[in-house]
Write a protein that holds these residues in place. Sequence first.
Motif, PDB file in Angstrom:
ATOM      1  N   ALA A  26       0.835  -1.205   0.000  1.00 21.33           N
ATOM      2  CA  ALA A  26       0.000   0.000   0.000  1.00 21.33           C
ATOM      3  C   ALA A  26       0.869   1.255   0.000  1.00 21.33           C
ATOM      4  CB  ALA A  26      -0.921  -0.011   1.218  1.00 21.33           C
ATOM      5  N   LYS A  27       1.940   1.242   0.761  1.00 21.82           N
ATOM      6  CA  LYS A  27       2.825   2.403   0.832  1.00 21.82           C
ATOM      7  C   LYS A  27       3.538   2.644  -0.494  1.00 21.82           C
ATOM      8  CE  LYS A  27       6.413   4.421   3.779  1.00 21.82           C
ATOM      9  NZ  LYS A  27       7.279   4.200   4.980  1.00 21.82           N
ATOM     10  N   SER A  28       3.974   1.577  -1.148  1.00 26.76           N
ATOM     11  CA  SER A  28       4.652   1.743  -2.439  1.00 26.76           C
ATOM     12  C   SER A  28       3.712   2.361  -3.464  1.00 26.76           C
ATOM     13  CB  SER A  28       5.181   0.388  -2.946  1.00 26.76           C
ATOM     14  OG  SER A  28       4.132  -0.449  -3.400  1.00 26.76           O
ATOM     15  N   ILE A  29       2.433   2.009  -3.378  1.00 27.95           N
ATOM     16  CA  ILE A  29       1.440   2.558  -4.305  1.00 27.95           C
ATOM     17  C   ILE A  29       1.133   4.011  -3.961  1.00 27.95           C
ATOM     18  CG2 ILE A  29      -0.963   2.354  -5.083  1.00 27.95           C
ATOM     19  CD1 ILE A  29      -0.645  -0.718  -4.548  1.00 27.95           C
ATOM     20  N   GLN A  30       0.927   4.289  -2.698  1.00 34.95           N
ATOM     21  CA  GLN A  30       0.617   5.655  -2.265  1.00 34.95           C
ATOM     22  C   GLN A  30       1.745   6.619  -2.600  1.00 34.95           C
ATOM     23  OE1 GLN A  30      -0.037   4.978   1.897  1.00 34.95           O
ATOM     24  NE2 GLN A  30      -2.037   3.990   1.594  1.00 34.95           N
ATOM     25  N   GLN A  31       2.975   6.162  -2.440  1.00 35.36           N
ATOM     26  CA  GLN A  31       4.130   7.026  -2.668  1.00 35.36           C
ATOM     27  C   GLN A  31       4.682   6.920  -4.085  1.00 35.36           C
ATOM     28  OE1 GLN A  31       7.084   6.357   0.393  1.00 35.36           O
ATOM     29  NE2 GLN A  31       5.697   6.944   2.039  1.00 35.36           N
ATOM     30  N   GLN A  32       4.017   6.101  -4.918  1.00 32.28           N
ATOM     31  CA  GLN A  32       4.454   5.900  -6.301  1.00 32.28           C
ATOM     32  C   GLN A  32       5.919   5.461  -6.372  1.00 32.28           C
ATOM     33  OE1 GLN A  32       2.635   6.028  -9.502  1.00 32.28           O
ATOM     34  NE2 GLN A  32       1.284   5.493  -7.798  1.00 32.28           N
ATOM     35  N   LYS A  33       6.263   4.492  -5.518  1.00 33.91           N
ATOM     36  CA  LYS A  33       7.597   3.914  -5.511  1.00 33.91           C
ATOM     37  C   LYS A  33       7.599   2.593  -6.270  1.00 33.91           C
ATOM     38  CE  LYS A  33       9.313   6.970  -2.528  1.00 33.91           C
ATOM     39  NZ  LYS A  33      10.393   7.927  -2.863  1.00 33.91           N
ATOM     40  N   LYS A  34       8.758   2.205  -6.751  1.00 34.22           N
ATOM     41  CA  LYS A  34       8.943   0.873  -7.329  1.00 34.22           C
ATOM     42  C   LYS A  34       9.830   0.084  -6.377  1.00 34.22           C
ATOM     43  CE  LYS A  34      10.435   0.676 -11.586  1.00 34.22           C
ATOM     44  NZ  LYS A  34      11.150   0.437 -12.870  1.00 34.22           N
ATOM     45  N   TRP A  35       9.203  -0.839  -5.638  1.00 37.55           N
ATOM     46  CA  TRP A  35       9.921  -1.613  -4.628  1.00 37.55           C
ATOM     47  C   TRP A  35       9.926  -3.094  -4.973  1.00 37.55           C
ATOM     48  CZ3 TRP A  35       7.404   0.628   0.470  1.00 37.55           C
ATOM     49  CH2 TRP A  35       7.961   1.905   0.727  1.00 37.55           C
ATOM     50  N   ILE A  36      11.075  -3.710  -4.821  1.00 33.67           N
ATOM     51  CA  ILE A  36      11.173  -5.167  -4.883  1.00 33.67           C
ATOM     52  C   ILE A  36      10.987  -5.697  -3.466  1.00 33.67           C
ATOM     53  CG2 ILE A  36      12.660  -7.147  -5.329  1.00 33.67           C
ATOM     54  CD1 ILE A  36      14.125  -5.462  -7.424  1.00 33.67           C
ATOM     55  N   ILE A  37       9.974  -6.531  -3.278  1.00 35.08           N
ATOM     56  CA  ILE A  37       9.756  -7.184  -1.985  1.00 35.08           C
ATOM     57  C   ILE A  37      10.085  -8.657  -2.180  1.00 35.08           C
ATOM     58  CG2 ILE A  37       8.115  -7.674  -0.143  1.00 35.08           C
ATOM     59  CD1 ILE A  37       6.598  -5.150  -0.956  1.00 35.08           C
ATOM     60  N   ALA A  38      11.317  -9.015  -1.841  1.00 32.08           N
ATOM     61  CA  ALA A  38      11.850 -10.350  -2.101  1.00 32.08           C
ATOM     62  C   ALA A  38      11.607 -11.267  -0.906  1.00 32.08           C
ATOM     63  CB  ALA A  38      13.340 -10.247  -2.414  1.00 32.08           C
ATOM     64  N   ASN A  39      12.105 -12.470  -0.991  1.00 31.54           N
ATOM     65  CA  ASN A  39      11.989 -13.412   0.118  1.00 31.54           C
ATOM     66  C   ASN A  39      13.199 -14.333   0.147  1.00 31.54           C
ATOM     67  OD1 ASN A  39      11.149 -16.179  -1.282  1.00 31.54           O
ATOM     68  ND2 ASN A  39       9.938 -14.561  -2.251  1.00 31.54           N
ATOM     69  N   HIS A  40      13.466 -14.875   1.311  1.00 37.94           N
ATOM     70  CA  HIS A  40      14.575 -15.815   1.473  1.00 37.94           C
ATOM     71  C   HIS A  40      14.079 -17.099   2.136  1.00 37.94           C
ATOM     72  CE1 HIS A  40      18.618 -14.968   0.224  1.00 37.94           C
ATOM     73  NE2 HIS A  40      18.698 -13.795   0.820  1.00 37.94           N
ATOM     74  N   ASN A  41      14.596 -18.231   1.665  1.00 40.91           N
ATOM     75  CA  ASN A  41      14.420 -19.527   2.313  1.00 40.91           C
ATOM     76  C   ASN A  41      15.741 -20.284   2.175  1.00 40.91           C
ATOM     77  OD1 ASN A  41      14.444 -20.532  -0.367  1.00 40.91           O
ATOM     78  ND2 ASN A  41      12.220 -20.356  -0.491  1.00 40.91           N
ATOM     79  N   LEU A  42      15.779 -21.529   2.572  1.00 44.34           N
ATOM     80  CA  LEU A  42      17.045 -22.268   2.499  1.00 44.34           C
ATOM     81  C   LEU A  42      17.532 -22.422   1.061  1.00 44.34           C
ATOM     82  CD1 LEU A  42      16.789 -25.137   5.142  1.00 44.34           C
ATOM     83  CD2 LEU A  42      17.776 -22.846   5.379  1.00 44.34           C
ATOM     84  N   HIS A  43      16.601 -22.593   0.133  1.00 39.10           N
ATOM     85  CA  HIS A  43      16.974 -22.756  -1.271  1.00 39.10           C
ATOM     86  C   HIS A  43      17.629 -21.483  -1.803  1.00 39.10           C
ATOM     87  CE1 HIS A  43      16.966 -24.165  -5.327  1.00 39.10           C
ATOM     88  NE2 HIS A  43      15.997 -23.370  -5.739  1.00 39.10           N
ATOM     89  N   SER A  44      17.014 -20.335  -1.537  1.00 36.94           N
ATOM     90  CA  SER A  44      17.579 -19.072  -2.017  1.00 36.94           C
ATOM     91  C   SER A  44      18.909 -18.775  -1.324  1.00 36.94           C
ATOM     92  CB  SER A  44      16.600 -17.923  -1.792  1.00 36.94           C
ATOM     93  OG  SER A  44      16.406 -17.668  -0.410  1.00 36.94           O
ATOM     94  N   LEU A  45      19.027 -19.167  -0.058  1.00 39.55           N
ATOM     95  CA  LEU A  45      20.280 -18.973   0.666  1.00 39.55           C
ATOM     96  C   LEU A  45      21.416 -19.719  -0.025  1.00 39.55           C
ATOM     97  CD1 LEU A  45      21.762 -17.920   3.216  1.00 39.55           C
ATOM     98  CD2 LEU A  45      21.026 -20.005   4.371  1.00 39.55           C
ATOM     99  N   TYR A  46      21.140 -20.949  -0.429  1.00 40.81           N
ATOM    100  CA  TYR A  46      22.136 -21.745  -1.142  1.00 40.81           C
ATOM    101  C   TYR A  46      22.521 -21.067  -2.464  1.00 40.81           C
ATOM    102  CZ  TYR A  46      24.273 -25.689  -3.610  1.00 40.81           C
ATOM    103  OH  TYR A  46      25.139 -26.502  -4.312  1.00 40.81           O
ATOM    104  N   ILE A  47      21.511 -20.658  -3.229  1.00 43.03           N
ATOM    105  CA  ILE A  47      21.788 -20.020  -4.520  1.00 43.03           C
ATOM    106  C   ILE A  47      22.546 -18.715  -4.321  1.00 43.03           C
ATOM    107  CG2 ILE A  47      20.781 -19.092  -6.640  1.00 43.03           C
ATOM    108  CD1 ILE A  47      18.362 -20.899  -6.154  1.00 43.03           C
ATOM    109  N   TYR A  48      22.149 -17.951  -3.311  1.00 38.50           N
ATOM    110  CA  TYR A  48      22.791 -16.661  -3.024  1.00 38.50           C
ATOM    111  C   TYR A  48      24.302 -16.822  -2.882  1.00 38.50           C
ATOM    112  CZ  TYR A  48      23.938 -12.375  -0.437  1.00 38.50           C
ATOM    113  OH  TYR A  48      24.492 -11.198  -0.022  1.00 38.50           O
ATOM    114  N   HIS A  49      24.720 -17.859  -2.216  1.00 38.46           N
ATOM    115  CA  HIS A  49      26.147 -18.059  -1.966  1.00 38.46           C
ATOM    116  C   HIS A  49      26.875 -18.705  -3.140  1.00 38.46           C
ATOM    117  CE1 HIS A  49      26.717 -16.707   2.177  1.00 38.46           C
ATOM    118  NE2 HIS A  49      25.489 -17.126   2.417  1.00 38.46           N
ATOM    119  N   HIS A  50      26.151 -19.025  -4.200  1.00 34.52           N
ATOM    120  CA  HIS A  50      26.775 -19.654  -5.368  1.00 34.52           C
ATOM    121  C   HIS A  50      26.576 -18.862  -6.661  1.00 34.52           C
ATOM    122  CE1 HIS A  50      26.615 -23.078  -2.587  1.00 34.52           C
ATOM    123  NE2 HIS A  50      27.532 -23.654  -3.327  1.00 34.52           N
ATOM    124  N   ASP A  51      25.778 -17.819  -6.652  1.00 37.17           N
ATOM    125  CA  ASP A  51      25.358 -17.168  -7.894  1.00 37.17           C
ATOM    126  C   ASP A  51      25.435 -15.648  -7.738  1.00 37.17           C
ATOM    127  OD1 ASP A  51      23.926 -16.099 -10.087  1.00 37.17           O
ATOM    128  OD2 ASP A  51      22.601 -17.828 -10.187  1.00 37.17           O
TER     129      ASP A  51
END
Length: 274
Positions: A26-51
Motif C-alpha cells: 500500500a505504501k509503495s502505491i501511495q508514494q508511487q515507488k517501485k519496490w522489490i519485496i523479495a523473500n529468502h528460504n534455504l533454497h535461495s540462501l544456497y543459490i545466493y552463496h553460489h550465484d
Amino acid sequence: MKRSPLKFLGIEVDALNIPQLNGLIAKSIQQQKKWIIANHNLHSLYIYHHDSAMRAFYDKADYIHVDGMPLVLIGKMRGYSIEREHRVTYADWVWSLMEQAASKGWRIFYLGSKPGVAQQGADILREKYPGLKIACAHGYIDVDRDSTENQAVINAINAFQPHVLMVGMSMPRQERWIIDNLEHLQTNAILPSGACMDYVAGVVPTPPRWMGRMGLEWSYRLFSEPKRLWKRYLVQPWFVGKLLIQEYRGIQLSPIHRKPTPGTPLLAKQRGRG
C-alpha cells in the motif's frame, strides 16, 4: 517503515508478517515507488552463496521477508526477535493479498507458470474476490531481455499498468528476470512469487497449512515432487549447516565466486514455477 534487517548466514532479512507486507505494498502505491519485496528460504540462501546474479538481485531488493521456518529458527538462535508469524509463504499470503487488491482497486499482473495455469488461477481468484483486477501471462518465454517474446511481455505488463507485479518462474530465474528488466517495468511492488499460481490453480497440491506452521512443508513438497525437489531438500541444507557452523566459529562468510548459469530459453527446459 524504516528497514532494520536481521543479519545472519551472510544474508539480510526483515521480520515481516502478512499485514505488514500488505502495508508495504500500500505504501509503495501511495508514494508511487517501485519496490522489490523479495523473500529468502534455504533454497535461495544456497543459490545466493553460489550465484552472483542472485546476490545482485538481493542488493536491489527493498525488503526481504522470510519464507521458511528454518530461517525463523536460525534467527531466534542468533538472538533476533523473529516469530512464527514472520514466516510468510505465498500459499498463505496470496489470499490476503488478493482480498486487499480487490477492496482497494489494486491491479495485479502475474507472470509465470505453464500456459493456461496462470489464467486458471486468475479465474479462481476473480470468483473468490469480485472486482479483482488481474491479468497474467505464462512464464515459458525466451527470457533474453532483447527477445521478441520478452519485449511483448514487458509491453503487456506496462499496458495493464499494474500496481503489483508477481513473477513466478522459480528461483533464480524469476530474480534474474526482474533484475534484467527492472528499469523497463512500470509498476510499484514487484514480488518474486514462485509457484503461487500453481497452488491457486490446484495443479500443485498445497501442503496442509499446519505443516507450514510446524516447518514441515518441505517434506510434503518433496513427497509430491521427489524428482524435481530432492536436491533442494536433501542436499542443499547440508551447505546451510556448514554456513551456520562457520558463523558460530566467527569465520567470515564469503560467497562462492561462480559465473551465473546461462539461461535456458527453450520451452522444454523451463519450469516456469518454484
